[in-house]
Design a protein around this motif. Structure first.
Motif, PDB file in Angstrom:
ATOM      1  N   GLU A 306     -19.865  14.042  83.919  1.00 16.21           N
ATOM      2  CA  GLU A 306     -19.404  14.783  85.089  1.00 16.21           C
ATOM      3  C   GLU A 306     -19.672  16.262  84.856  1.00 16.21           C
ATOM      4  O   GLU A 306     -19.695  16.724  83.714  1.00 16.21           O
ATOM      5  CB  GLU A 306     -17.910  14.544  85.328  1.00 16.21           C
ATOM      6  CG  GLU A 306     -17.547  13.100  85.640  1.00 16.21           C
ATOM      7  CD  GLU A 306     -16.060  12.940  85.880  1.00 16.21           C
ATOM      8  OE1 GLU A 306     -15.390  13.960  86.150  1.00 16.21           O
ATOM      9  OE2 GLU A 306     -15.560  11.807  85.778  1.00 16.21           O
ATOM     10  N   GLN A 307     -19.863  17.000  85.944  1.00 18.15           N
ATOM     11  CA  GLN A 307     -20.170  18.431  85.825  1.00 18.15           C
ATOM     12  C   GLN A 307     -18.945  19.270  86.171  1.00 18.15           C
ATOM     13  O   GLN A 307     -18.138  18.902  87.014  1.00 18.15           O
ATOM     14  CB  GLN A 307     -21.343  18.800  86.735  1.00 18.15           C
ATOM     15  CG  GLN A 307     -22.659  18.140  86.316  1.00 18.15           C
ATOM     16  CD  GLN A 307     -23.829  18.593  87.164  1.00 18.15           C
ATOM     17  OE1 GLN A 307     -23.649  19.096  88.263  1.00 18.15           O
ATOM     18  NE2 GLN A 307     -25.033  18.420  86.644  1.00 18.15           N
ATOM     19  N   ARG A 308     -18.833  20.407  85.484  1.00 21.29           N
ATOM     20  CA  ARG A 308     -17.752  21.351  85.738  1.00 21.29           C
ATOM     21  C   ARG A 308     -18.302  22.774  85.638  1.00 21.29           C
ATOM     22  O   ARG A 308     -19.291  23.014  84.936  1.00 21.29           O
ATOM     23  CB  ARG A 308     -16.617  21.205  84.712  1.00 21.29           C
ATOM     24  CG  ARG A 308     -15.865  19.886  84.748  1.00 21.29           C
ATOM     25  CD  ARG A 308     -14.944  19.787  85.957  1.00 21.29           C
ATOM     26  NE  ARG A 308     -14.055  18.649  85.839  1.00 21.29           N
ATOM     27  CZ  ARG A 308     -14.376  17.403  86.159  1.00 21.29           C
ATOM     28  NH1 ARG A 308     -15.607  17.135  86.591  1.00 21.29           N
ATOM     29  NH2 ARG A 308     -13.501  16.417  86.044  1.00 21.29           N
ATOM     30  N   ILE A 309     -17.654  23.715  86.338  1.00 23.30           N
ATOM     31  CA  ILE A 309     -17.938  25.140  86.197  1.00 23.30           C
ATOM     32  C   ILE A 309     -16.804  25.755  85.399  1.00 23.30           C
ATOM     33  O   ILE A 309     -15.628  25.574  85.736  1.00 23.30           O
ATOM     34  CB  ILE A 309     -18.061  25.840  87.566  1.00 23.30           C
ATOM     35  CG1 ILE A 309     -19.224  25.239  88.373  1.00 23.30           C
ATOM     36  CG2 ILE A 309     -18.263  27.337  87.374  1.00 23.30           C
ATOM     37  CD1 ILE A 309     -20.578  25.484  87.767  1.00 23.30           C
ATOM     38  N   VAL A 310     -17.133  26.481  84.328  1.00 28.41           N
ATOM     39  CA  VAL A 310     -16.103  27.088  83.485  1.00 28.41           C
ATOM     40  C   VAL A 310     -15.451  28.231  84.247  1.00 28.41           C
ATOM     41  O   VAL A 310     -16.116  29.111  84.790  1.00 28.41           O
ATOM     42  CB  VAL A 310     -16.712  27.596  82.161  1.00 28.41           C
ATOM     43  CG1 VAL A 310     -15.621  28.169  81.263  1.00 28.41           C
ATOM     44  CG2 VAL A 310     -17.438  26.459  81.448  1.00 28.41           C
ATOM     45  N   SER A 311     -14.135  28.233  84.305  1.00 24.71           N
ATOM     46  CA  SER A 311     -13.366  29.213  85.088  1.00 24.71           C
ATOM     47  C   SER A 311     -13.406  30.595  84.432  1.00 24.71           C
ATOM     48  O   SER A 311     -13.772  30.721  83.256  1.00 24.71           O
ATOM     49  CB  SER A 311     -11.911  28.749  85.209  1.00 24.71           C
ATOM     50  OG  SER A 311     -11.298  28.737  83.932  1.00 24.71           O
ATOM     51  N   PRO A 312     -13.020  31.657  85.170  1.00 22.48           N
ATOM     52  CA  PRO A 312     -13.021  33.012  84.595  1.00 22.48           C
ATOM     53  C   PRO A 312     -12.158  33.146  83.351  1.00 22.48           C
ATOM     54  O   PRO A 312     -12.429  33.993  82.497  1.00 22.48           O
ATOM     55  CB  PRO A 312     -12.483  33.872  85.747  1.00 22.48           C
ATOM     56  CG  PRO A 312     -12.888  33.126  86.980  1.00 22.48           C
ATOM     57  CD  PRO A 312     -12.756  31.682  86.622  1.00 22.48           C
ATOM     58  N   ASP A 313     -11.092  32.334  83.252  1.00 25.58           N
ATOM     59  CA  ASP A 313     -10.273  32.391  82.033  1.00 25.58           C
ATOM     60  C   ASP A 313     -10.753  31.382  80.988  1.00 25.58           C
ATOM     61  O   ASP A 313     -10.018  31.019  80.068  1.00 25.58           O
ATOM     62  CB  ASP A 313      -8.795  32.166  82.348  1.00 25.58           C
ATOM     63  CG  ASP A 313      -8.525  30.812  82.988  1.00 25.58           C
ATOM     64  OD1 ASP A 313      -9.499  30.133  83.365  1.00 25.58           O
ATOM     65  OD2 ASP A 313      -7.348  30.427  83.095  1.00 25.58           O
ATOM     66  N   SER A 314     -12.017  30.906  81.155  1.00 26.31           N
ATOM     67  CA  SER A 314     -12.709  30.080  80.178  1.00 26.31           C
ATOM     68  C   SER A 314     -12.046  28.725  79.958  1.00 26.31           C
ATOM     69  O   SER A 314     -11.769  28.319  78.824  1.00 26.31           O
ATOM     70  CB  SER A 314     -12.820  30.829  78.841  1.00 26.31           C
ATOM     71  OG  SER A 314     -13.818  30.247  78.041  1.00 26.31           O
ATOM     72  N   HIS A 315     -11.803  27.990  81.051  1.00 21.70           N
ATOM     73  CA  HIS A 315     -11.246  26.646  80.984  1.00 21.70           C
ATOM     74  C   HIS A 315     -12.061  25.693  81.870  1.00 21.70           C
ATOM     75  O   HIS A 315     -12.691  26.133  82.835  1.00 21.70           O
ATOM     76  CB  HIS A 315      -9.784  26.622  81.451  1.00 21.70           C
ATOM     77  CG  HIS A 315      -8.820  27.185  80.457  1.00 21.70           C
ATOM     78  ND1 HIS A 315      -8.660  28.536  80.283  1.00 21.70           N
ATOM     79  CD2 HIS A 315      -7.963  26.578  79.592  1.00 21.70           C
ATOM     80  CE1 HIS A 315      -7.737  28.758  79.353  1.00 21.70           C
ATOM     81  NE2 HIS A 315      -7.298  27.579  78.919  1.00 21.70           N
ATOM     82  N   VAL A 316     -12.014  24.407  81.519  1.00 25.11           N
ATOM     83  CA  VAL A 316     -12.490  23.360  82.424  1.00 25.11           C
ATOM     84  C   VAL A 316     -11.302  22.467  82.743  1.00 25.11           C
ATOM     85  O   VAL A 316     -10.443  22.228  81.886  1.00 25.11           O
ATOM     86  CB  VAL A 316     -13.635  22.524  81.814  1.00 25.11           C
ATOM     87  CG1 VAL A 316     -14.875  23.358  81.646  1.00 25.11           C
ATOM     88  CG2 VAL A 316     -13.230  21.894  80.492  1.00 25.11           C
ATOM     89  N   THR A 317     -11.253  21.982  83.977  1.00 18.86           N
ATOM     90  CA  THR A 317     -10.147  21.142  84.420  1.00 18.86           C
ATOM     91  C   THR A 317     -10.578  19.688  84.393  1.00 18.86           C
ATOM     92  O   THR A 317     -11.606  19.312  84.945  1.00 18.86           O
ATOM     93  CB  THR A 317      -9.693  21.526  85.841  1.00 18.86           C
ATOM     94  OG1 THR A 317      -9.288  22.902  85.839  1.00 18.86           O
ATOM     95  CG2 THR A 317      -8.524  20.661  86.279  1.00 18.86           C
ATOM     96  N   VAL A 318      -9.782  18.872  83.726  1.00 16.65           N
ATOM     97  CA  VAL A 318     -10.011  17.424  83.659  1.00 16.65           C
ATOM     98  C   VAL A 318      -8.700  16.744  84.045  1.00 16.65           C
ATOM     99  O   VAL A 318      -7.696  16.895  83.346  1.00 16.65           O
ATOM    100  CB  VAL A 318     -10.448  16.972  82.254  1.00 16.65           C
ATOM    101  CG1 VAL A 318     -10.708  15.469  82.241  1.00 16.65           C
ATOM    102  CG2 VAL A 318     -11.680  17.740  81.804  1.00 16.65           C
TER     103      VAL A 318
END
Length: 496
Positions: A306-318
């Motif tokens: 699955e693809q994710r975009i890393v957030s500005p606070d450097s996290h990925v949501t799962v």
């Protein structure tokens, strides 16, 4: 022909003293029949006189076609073959004769299997079983994937919280890696993740993702016959042994503890003598390892991504939880997958592994690593008390410098903070020498210190190094002189 009941009645009446004539009258049968029944030592059996049939001349060939495992023809096939060689009767006599052979054929159990030994490197067998196990203080369902090399019987196993296609593909790769090589054939069952269709008399249709995996590993899949698990008996039996010797009564802190314990258990098991080969799997593996294909260094990973975009606070949501990554990946696209139901793997666009996290069972939680933010973290404190503490703890001359700077500057913390920033360019020891020089010459402002570093840095450092060298030489000379004098003063007692 009279039956057993007539024979029994005649015997009993005669034993009681009843005459043959009276027995015939009572049982309504002829006197001769009574005499015949009394003459029999065992019960009478009806035997019908058999008439010859058109099948008689073909019984030997029918027995061969029906009972021999090389043929094992069904009734219609036997009838068709008989017609070809001149049989002129109908199919019914053929079936009646086959019924007389069923008892003989039934003596061979349908479970009977011809045992054969597989050459080295030819085959591995793969399967899994599910158990309820105590992991982390909870009873949860665990799936144990097992693989065994058919020649050496070397075995490997790994446990998972899930049994989807991704877990199966991952287990096949990991188990081949644990075994030390890939066999030319992999004997499998018929799960949907591997087999799309398997009908008797037709080619097996394999799942496209599974085919991609098998092509990558360079092994040929071989699905065993449906409803015939004994075809892969070499891997069925280990599942029972694992349950009895490893699963029952065991407790594990987490999935990592479980798989580490299982790996050690399998290593010990591979050192035990096998009941069939009378040798240890490890010993036989030495003969098999050179026949195995190498495990590809790069494994198949793109299944279940699955693809994710890393957030500005450097996290990925799962799910509902957030997992941190190094700040270099902010605003970048990454790929994720969950392996064995408990491991979250995060890859960059070139499929390089960035980070592995254990999945969190909670909700709306943040799982992070402080080192992920080191690149943007401030290396120099900003509060005045902290600047003083860090400055005095960093440099041996720090306390003296800060105390004197407080007298001659309005903001000693400003100058101390700027000096701390110089640590990005210079060593602590070198800056400590500069501080000592500044204290001797009453220099406490950062601009003056920068000028000294620019103009006299190497001179001061070299002077210190030369002084240090001379002092060490002087110390060495004094030590030698001391030892020489001590030797001169010490005399042997024979001198006196």
């Amino acid at each position: 022909m009279k039956d057993m009941q007539d024979w029994n009645a005649v015997k009993k009446m005669y034993d009681k003293g009843v005459s043959k004539k009276q027995i015939a009258r009572e049982l309504k049968m002829s006197k001769n029949t009574v005499k015949k029944l009394l003459a029999l030592e065992v019960e009478p059996v009806y035997r019908r006189e058999r008439s010859p049939t058109k099948v008689d001349d073909y019984k030997d060939i029918i027995r061969l076609w029906y009972l021999d495992s090389e043929y094992s023809y069904i009734g219609t096939r036997i009838f068709n073959e008989l017609v070809k060689i001149g049989y002129a009767g109908t199919i019914n006599p053929v079936y009646r004769y086959l019924q007389t052979l069923d008892t003989e054929k039934g003596r061979i159990s349908k479970k009977a299997t011809v045992r054969f030994e597989t050459p080295p490197g030819d085959q591995a067998q793969f399967d899994w079983a599910e158990y309820m196990m105590d992991v982390g203080g909870k009873k949860i369902k665990i799936y144990c994937f097992t693989m065994v090399l058919s020649y050496s019987r070397k075995k490997a196993a790994i446990c998972s919280k899930a049994v989807n296609g991704l877990c199966i593909y991952e287990a096949i790769q990991d188990l081949f890696k644990a075994l030390g090589g890939v066999s030319r054939e992999l004997l499998i069952d018929n799960p949907k993740a591997l087999v799309t269709s398997h009908r008797k008399g037709e080619e097996v249709e394999f799942n496209t993702s599974a085919l991609k995996l098998f092509m990558h590993l360079k092994t040929d899949p071989n699905a065993c016959e449906p409803l015939r698990p004994r075809t892969k008996g070499k891997v069925e039996k280990p599942n029972q042994y694992i349950e009895e010797q490893f699963v029952k009564g065991s407790h594990f802190a987490d999935m990592h503890d479980l798989n580490d314990s299982l790996r050690k258990f399998m290593e010990i098991w591979n050192q035990k003598v096998h009941g069939t080969t009378r040798r240890t799997p490890e010993e036989m593996f030495e003969e098999e390892k050179d026949s195995l294909l190498p495990v590809p260094s790069r494994l198949v990973l793109d299944v279940g991504m699955e693809q994710r975009i890393v957030s500005p606070d450097s996290h990925v949501t799962v799910g509902t939880n957030r997992y941190s990554l190094p700040v270099y990946y902010v605003d970048h696209q990454v790929k994720i997958r969950i392996v064995y139901g408990y491991l979250l793997e995060i890859y960059d666009e070139e499929m390089n592994l960035i980070r592995t996290w254990d999945t969190n069972e909670g909700r709306h939680e943040r799982i992070y690593n402080d080192t992920d933010y080191r690149a943007i973290a401030s290396r120099v404190p900003s509060s005045i008390p902290e600047i003083q503490r860090v400055f005095e703890a960093t440099f041996s001359h720090g306390p003296a410098f800060y105390a004197l700077a407080r007298r001659v500057t309005n903001q000693p913390h400003f100058h101390a903070r700027e000096i701390l920033k110089l640590l990005e360019l210079y060593d602590v020891a070198d800056l400590d020498l500069i501080l000592a020089h500044c204290i001797e010459n009453n220099i406490f402002k950062i601009d003056d210190m920068r000028r000294i570093i620019k103009e006299r840095y190497f001179e001061l450092i070299m002077t210190y190094e030369r002084t240090k060298f001379l002092l060490s030489k002087e110390k060495e000379r004094k030590e030698r002189f001391k030892l020489k004098n001590e030797d001169a003063l010490v005399r042997n007692l024979t001198y006196y």
